[in-house]
Design a protein around this motif. Structure first.
Motif, short mmCIF file in Angstrom:
data_model
loop_
_atom_site.label_atom_id
_atom_site.label_comp_id
_atom_site.label_asym_id
_atom_site.label_seq_id
_atom_site.Cartn_x
_atom_site.Cartn_y
_atom_site.Cartn_z
N GLY A 124 0.80 -1.23 0.00
CA GLY A 124 0.00 0.00 0.00
C GLY A 124 0.82 1.27 0.00
O GLY A 124 0.40 2.29 0.56
N PHE A 125 1.97 1.24 -0.59
CA PHE A 125 2.78 2.45 -0.70
C PHE A 125 3.84 2.22 -1.77
O PHE A 125 4.15 1.07 -2.11
CB PHE A 125 3.46 2.80 0.63
CG PHE A 125 4.29 1.68 1.19
CD1 PHE A 125 5.64 1.59 0.91
CD2 PHE A 125 3.71 0.70 2.00
CE1 PHE A 125 6.41 0.56 1.42
CE2 PHE A 125 4.47 -0.33 2.51
CZ PHE A 125 5.82 -0.41 2.22
N GLN A 126 4.35 3.33 -2.28
CA GLN A 126 5.48 3.24 -3.21
C GLN A 126 6.66 3.98 -2.57
O GLN A 126 7.48 3.36 -1.91
CB GLN A 126 5.07 3.79 -4.57
CG GLN A 126 4.03 2.89 -5.25
CD GLN A 126 3.62 3.37 -6.62
OE1 GLN A 126 4.45 3.74 -7.43
NE2 GLN A 126 2.32 3.36 -6.89
N CYS A 127 6.73 5.31 -2.70
CA CYS A 127 7.86 6.01 -2.08
C CYS A 127 7.71 6.09 -0.56
O CYS A 127 8.69 6.23 0.16
CB CYS A 127 8.03 7.41 -2.65
SG CYS A 127 6.86 8.62 -2.00
N GLY A 128 6.47 6.05 -0.08
CA GLY A 128 6.22 6.04 1.36
C GLY A 128 6.03 7.41 1.98
O GLY A 128 5.80 7.51 3.19
N TYR A 129 6.10 8.48 1.17
CA TYR A 129 6.02 9.82 1.77
C TYR A 129 4.66 10.06 2.44
O TYR A 129 4.58 10.66 3.49
CB TYR A 129 6.28 10.88 0.70
CG TYR A 129 6.82 12.16 1.28
CD1 TYR A 129 8.15 12.25 1.65
CD2 TYR A 129 5.98 13.25 1.49
CE1 TYR A 129 8.65 13.42 2.22
CE2 TYR A 129 6.47 14.41 2.05
CZ TYR A 129 7.81 14.49 2.41
OH TYR A 129 8.30 15.65 2.97
N CYS A 130 3.62 9.55 1.83
CA CYS A 130 2.27 9.75 2.38
C CYS A 130 1.94 8.73 3.47
O CYS A 130 0.91 8.85 4.13
CB CYS A 130 1.23 9.63 1.27
SG CYS A 130 1.14 7.94 0.58
N LEU A 182 -3.04 12.83 0.38
CA LEU A 182 -2.70 12.72 -1.03
C LEU A 182 -1.49 11.83 -1.23
O LEU A 182 -0.50 11.94 -0.51
CB LEU A 182 -2.41 14.11 -1.61
CG LEU A 182 -3.53 15.13 -1.48
CD1 LEU A 182 -3.12 16.44 -2.13
CD2 LEU A 182 -4.83 14.60 -2.08
N CYS A 183 -1.60 10.94 -2.21
CA CYS A 183 -0.48 10.08 -2.58
C CYS A 183 0.01 10.51 -3.95
O CYS A 183 -0.70 10.38 -4.95
CB CYS A 183 -0.90 8.61 -2.60
SG CYS A 183 0.46 7.53 -3.11
N ARG A 184 1.23 11.01 -4.00
CA ARG A 184 1.77 11.50 -5.27
C ARG A 184 2.16 10.35 -6.19
O ARG A 184 2.43 10.55 -7.37
CB ARG A 184 2.97 12.40 -4.99
CG ARG A 184 2.58 13.68 -4.31
CD ARG A 184 3.76 14.29 -3.57
NE ARG A 184 3.36 15.43 -2.78
CZ ARG A 184 2.79 15.36 -1.59
NH1 ARG A 184 2.51 14.18 -1.06
NH2 ARG A 184 2.46 16.43 -0.92
N CYS A 185 2.25 9.16 -5.63
CA CYS A 185 2.60 8.00 -6.45
C CYS A 185 1.35 7.35 -7.03
O CYS A 185 1.46 6.30 -7.68
CB CYS A 185 3.38 6.99 -5.63
SG CYS A 185 4.87 7.63 -4.89
N THR A 186 0.18 7.94 -6.76
CA THR A 186 -1.10 7.45 -7.27
C THR A 186 -1.31 5.98 -6.96
O THR A 186 -1.78 5.21 -7.78
CB THR A 186 -1.24 7.70 -8.79
OG1 THR A 186 -0.26 6.96 -9.48
CG2 THR A 186 -1.15 9.16 -9.12
#
Ligand code: FES
Ligand code: FES
Length: 163
Positions: free
Chosen positions: A96-102, A133-137
């Motif tokens: 449930g995450f890509q870069c993890g920032y969100c 908001l998730c910038r990695c969509t």
């Protein structure tokens, strides 16, 4: 400058702040917990989400002086000595995450949702995630992770398998 007291993840801190200091910067730079991220600084993205006296709050929109005496939980306080929180495990299992920032905001928002309602309706899940908001969509896997965490909350003995 003004002294304030904060309890963060169970630890007591006394810091002296400028009345203009934002809570997110006090948490990151004065207390040293950098898991709380800085994104938009306008209250829109949710990267700075913490739990403030039991409710999620966007710490970029809170003056530190107004949090004097508060109990705060940051992402560093979500796991316990026993291991990851089930919400963290669900996000891990479902990617449930890509870069993890969100991710800190997503996790704390989901934890609040499931504390209030272990069996949330789909629209409540969507509303919870709406402020983050998730910038990695990555919303498909994020929503799947929240549903998995909800199932875990309803069947507390069922731990998600780790990938
Ligand atoms: S940094 Fe606080 S909501 Fe974006
Ligand atoms: S995983 Fe990159 S911003 Fe959400």
């Amino acid at each position: 400058m003004q002294p304030i007291r904060l309890t963060v993840n169970g630890d007591k801190h006394e810091v002296t702040v400028d009345p203009r200091d934002l809570l997110v910067y006090v948490i990151r730079e004065r207390i040293g917990l950098t898991g709380t991220n800085v994104g938009c600084l306008t209250g829109d993205c949710g990267a700075c989400t913490v739990t403030l006296d039991g409710r999620t709050a966007k710490s970029c929109s809170v003056l530190a002086v107004t949090a004097d005496g508060s109990e705060i939980r940051t992402i560093e306080g979500l796991a316990s000595p026993a291991g990851l929180d089930p919400v963290q495990e669900a996000f891990w299992k479902e990617n449930g995450f890509q870069c993890g920032y969100c991710l800190p905001g997503m996790l704390l928002a989901t934890r609040e949702l499931l504390d209030e309602d272990p069996d949330p309706a789909e629209e409540d899940i969507t509303r919870t995630i709406d402020g983050n908001l998730c910038r990695c969509t990555g919303y498909t896997t994020i929503l799947r992770a929240v549903r998995t965490a909800a199932r875990r909350a309803q069947h507390r003995d069922e731990r998600p398998e780790r990938p």
